[in-house]
Design a protein around this motif. Structure first.
Motif, PDB file in Angstrom:
ATOM      1  N   VAL A 137       6.400  -5.244  -5.098  1.00 57.28           N
ATOM      2  CA  VAL A 137       5.383  -5.293  -6.142  1.00 57.28           C
ATOM      3  C   VAL A 137       4.488  -4.054  -6.154  1.00 57.28           C
ATOM      4  O   VAL A 137       3.936  -3.687  -7.193  1.00 57.28           O
ATOM      5  CB  VAL A 137       4.545  -6.581  -5.997  1.00 57.28           C
ATOM      6  N   GLY A 138       4.348  -3.374  -5.033  1.00 57.77           N
ATOM      7  CA  GLY A 138       3.477  -2.207  -4.999  1.00 57.77           C
ATOM      8  C   GLY A 138       3.941  -1.071  -5.884  1.00 57.77           C
ATOM      9  O   GLY A 138       3.119  -0.287  -6.376  1.00 57.77           O
ATOM     10  N   ALA A 139       5.250  -0.973  -6.111  1.00 54.93           N
ATOM     11  CA  ALA A 139       5.770   0.123  -6.935  1.00 54.93           C
ATOM     12  C   ALA A 139       5.198   0.075  -8.342  1.00 54.93           C
ATOM     13  O   ALA A 139       4.874   1.121  -8.928  1.00 54.93           O
ATOM     14  CB  ALA A 139       7.295   0.057  -6.979  1.00 54.93           C
ATOM     15  N   ALA A 185       0.829  -1.211   0.000  1.00 52.47           N
ATOM     16  CA  ALA A 185       0.000   0.000   0.000  1.00 52.47           C
ATOM     17  C   ALA A 185       0.861   1.258   0.000  1.00 52.47           C
ATOM     18  O   ALA A 185       0.564   2.225  -0.716  1.00 52.47           O
ATOM     19  CB  ALA A 185      -0.933  -0.006   1.217  1.00 52.47           C
ATOM     20  N   VAL A 186       1.936   1.269   0.777  1.00 53.55           N
ATOM     21  CA  VAL A 186       2.808   2.443   0.841  1.00 53.55           C
ATOM     22  C   VAL A 186       3.556   2.628  -0.475  1.00 53.55           C
ATOM     23  O   VAL A 186       3.641   3.741  -1.016  1.00 53.55           O
ATOM     24  CB  VAL A 186       3.798   2.317   2.018  1.00 53.55           C
ATOM     25  N   ALA A 187       4.105   1.533  -1.027  1.00 55.29           N
ATOM     26  CA  ALA A 187       4.839   1.627  -2.292  1.00 55.29           C
ATOM     27  C   ALA A 187       3.926   2.075  -3.424  1.00 55.29           C
ATOM     28  O   ALA A 187       4.362   2.807  -4.325  1.00 55.29           O
ATOM     29  CB  ALA A 187       5.476   0.285  -2.635  1.00 55.29           C
ATOM     30  N   THR A 188       2.673   1.663  -3.387  1.00 54.62           N
ATOM     31  CA  THR A 188       1.723   2.092  -4.410  1.00 54.62           C
ATOM     32  C   THR A 188       1.554   3.606  -4.379  1.00 54.62           C
ATOM     33  O   THR A 188       1.564   4.273  -5.430  1.00 54.62           O
ATOM     34  CB  THR A 188       0.367   1.402  -4.206  1.00 54.62           C
ATOM     35  N   GLU A 189       1.410   4.174  -3.199  1.00 56.21           N
ATOM     36  CA  GLU A 189       1.257   5.624  -3.090  1.00 56.21           C
ATOM     37  C   GLU A 189       2.516   6.353  -3.561  1.00 56.21           C
ATOM     38  O   GLU A 189       2.438   7.339  -4.288  1.00 56.21           O
ATOM     39  CB  GLU A 189       0.928   6.017  -1.651  1.00 56.21           C
TER      40      GLU A 189
END
Length: 394
Positions: free
Chosen positions: A242-244, A71-75
């Motif tokens: 993977v979030g990136a 979730a953090v990497a996605t943001e």
């Protein structure tokens, strides 16, 4: 002296990351031009505590679960691919440092906000000497080297009376030479330079067998009871990073819709691109691909977290599925980016239009050896067909 920290909630950490997006976007062009993260970007991420997500709590870290990492990497990826990449890549060797002896960890995490870069790819040799080994070698693609205090390195120990043995070691970044060779077409701002060791002494306390990370079976007593350190290294890396990719796809979405109002389709009668059926088809397809990418990212994270929490044994198919999830999330993110880019018109190729950088960045992500969608899908299919894995990184 160690100190146990109360971790913020997932929602709070995600809000902190989301709050950094405008600043990250502000510096994205500068970062690409200078091939490294801006000091203000690094300082902001540090202040938000986002480098500490996989630092042991007794050293002021948060030890968050994998779903939080996604979730953090996605943001962060919504702001800039390279920023998200460096942050999430630093989580991985920081986690590996938590497998080393507590003596080594006391030194590594003695500095507040300590950051560890590194690689699992063997790039040198080590020769035993009194109290440790002497290392010579070089390691490529060291993302975050400009912003780390330590590096986790992988080498082969050469003994005259034994088979070569792969190990991991921790070395102060100041003891390594940094070769500024990062001239690339994608993820340019990650500063993923080469580092070199020349006759570097590493004490035995700062060494673990590579198998200890792969299984994992760390030497730390302080982290022995934490579920965070129960995941095989390759699967931890896959689920952490993977979030990136998902975030980068969302960055392309944001950029496309920011530019959409008032845009026409040249050499057609469409004065508003938003009214064209071809736009609707591409947008709808891209949005669905982003949702599918998120599914695979969180599927990997939830599997890792469930196994870590229960301590249950991993099946070979489950291990391969985490790798496959990472590959498919990246594939779908790249396809979504390509769709938004293809609908962005000829002016999108100008260097000051972010979507052209986003295209290059997600392409670079998809080429990484541990992420490549075809490689990871083949591995999953191979296991499903009853064959053994053809890699140690599982």
């Amino acid at each position: 002296m160690s100190t146990t920290t109360e971790a913020p909630t997932r929602e709070e950490l995600v809000q902190r990351a989301a709050g950094l997006v405008p600043l990250i976007r502000k510096h994205a062009a500068w970062q690409e031009e200078n091939r490294r993260l801006h000091d203000e970007t690094v300082a902001a991420i540090e202040e938000a505590g986002l480098f500490r997500l996989r630092t042991p709590r007794r050293y002021g870290g948060y030890e968050v679960d994998t779903r939080t990492l996604v979730a953090v990497a996605t943001e962060l990826g919504r702001g800039d691919a390279s920023t998200a990449w460096v942050t999430s890549v630093l989580w991985i060797p920081t986690w590996i440092a938590g497998l080393f002896s507590d003596e080594a960890q006391d030194e590594v995490f003695a500095v507040p906000h300590a950051r560890v870069c590194g690689t699992n790819s063997v790039g040198g040799t080590a020769v035993p000497t009194d109290g440790g080994v002497v290392v010579n070698g070089n390691w490529h693609f060291i993302s975050g080297a400009h912003h780390a205090q330590w590096q986790e390195i992988a080498v082969v120990v050469l003994r005259p009376d034994a088979e070569p043995e792969p190990i991991m070691a921790l070395a102060p970044i100041g003891s390594l030479e940094i070769v500024d060779d990062w001239y690339t077409t994608g993820l340019t701002a990650t500063g993923s330079v080469t580092t070199v060791a020349r006759d570097l002494f590493v004490p035995n306390s700062h060494i673990i067998p590579m198998s200890a990370a792969m299984i994992p079976q760390g030497l730390s007593q302080g982290n022995a009871d934490s579920p965070v350190w129960r995941t095989p290294a390759a699967l931890n890396a896959a689920a952490s990073g993977v979030g990136a990719a998902v975030g980068v796809a969302k960055a392309a979405r944001d950029e496309f819709f920011d530019r959409l109002p008032g845009r026409k389709i040249t050499y057609t009668e469409y004065e508003n691109q938003s009214e064209a059926p071809v736009t609707h088809l591409k947008v709808g397809t891209a949005l669905m691909k982003i949702e599918q990418a998120e599914f695979h990212a969180y599927h990997a994270a939830d599997l890792v977290d469930t196994k870590a929490a229960t301590g249950a044994e991993w099946t070979l198919e489950e291990r391969a599925r985490v790798r496959a999830d990472h590959g498919w999330a990246t594939r779908l993110a790249k396809e979504a980016v390509d769709l938004f880019a293809s609908a962005s018109g000829g002016t999108s190729i100008y260097r000051d239009v972010p979507i052209q950088r986003i295209v290059r960045d997600v392409n670079a992500m998809s080429l990484h050896g541990l992420i490549n969608p075809d490689t990871n899908t083949e591995l999953y299919g191979r296991i499903a067909c009853g064959l053994g894995p053809n890699t140690l990184f599982i």
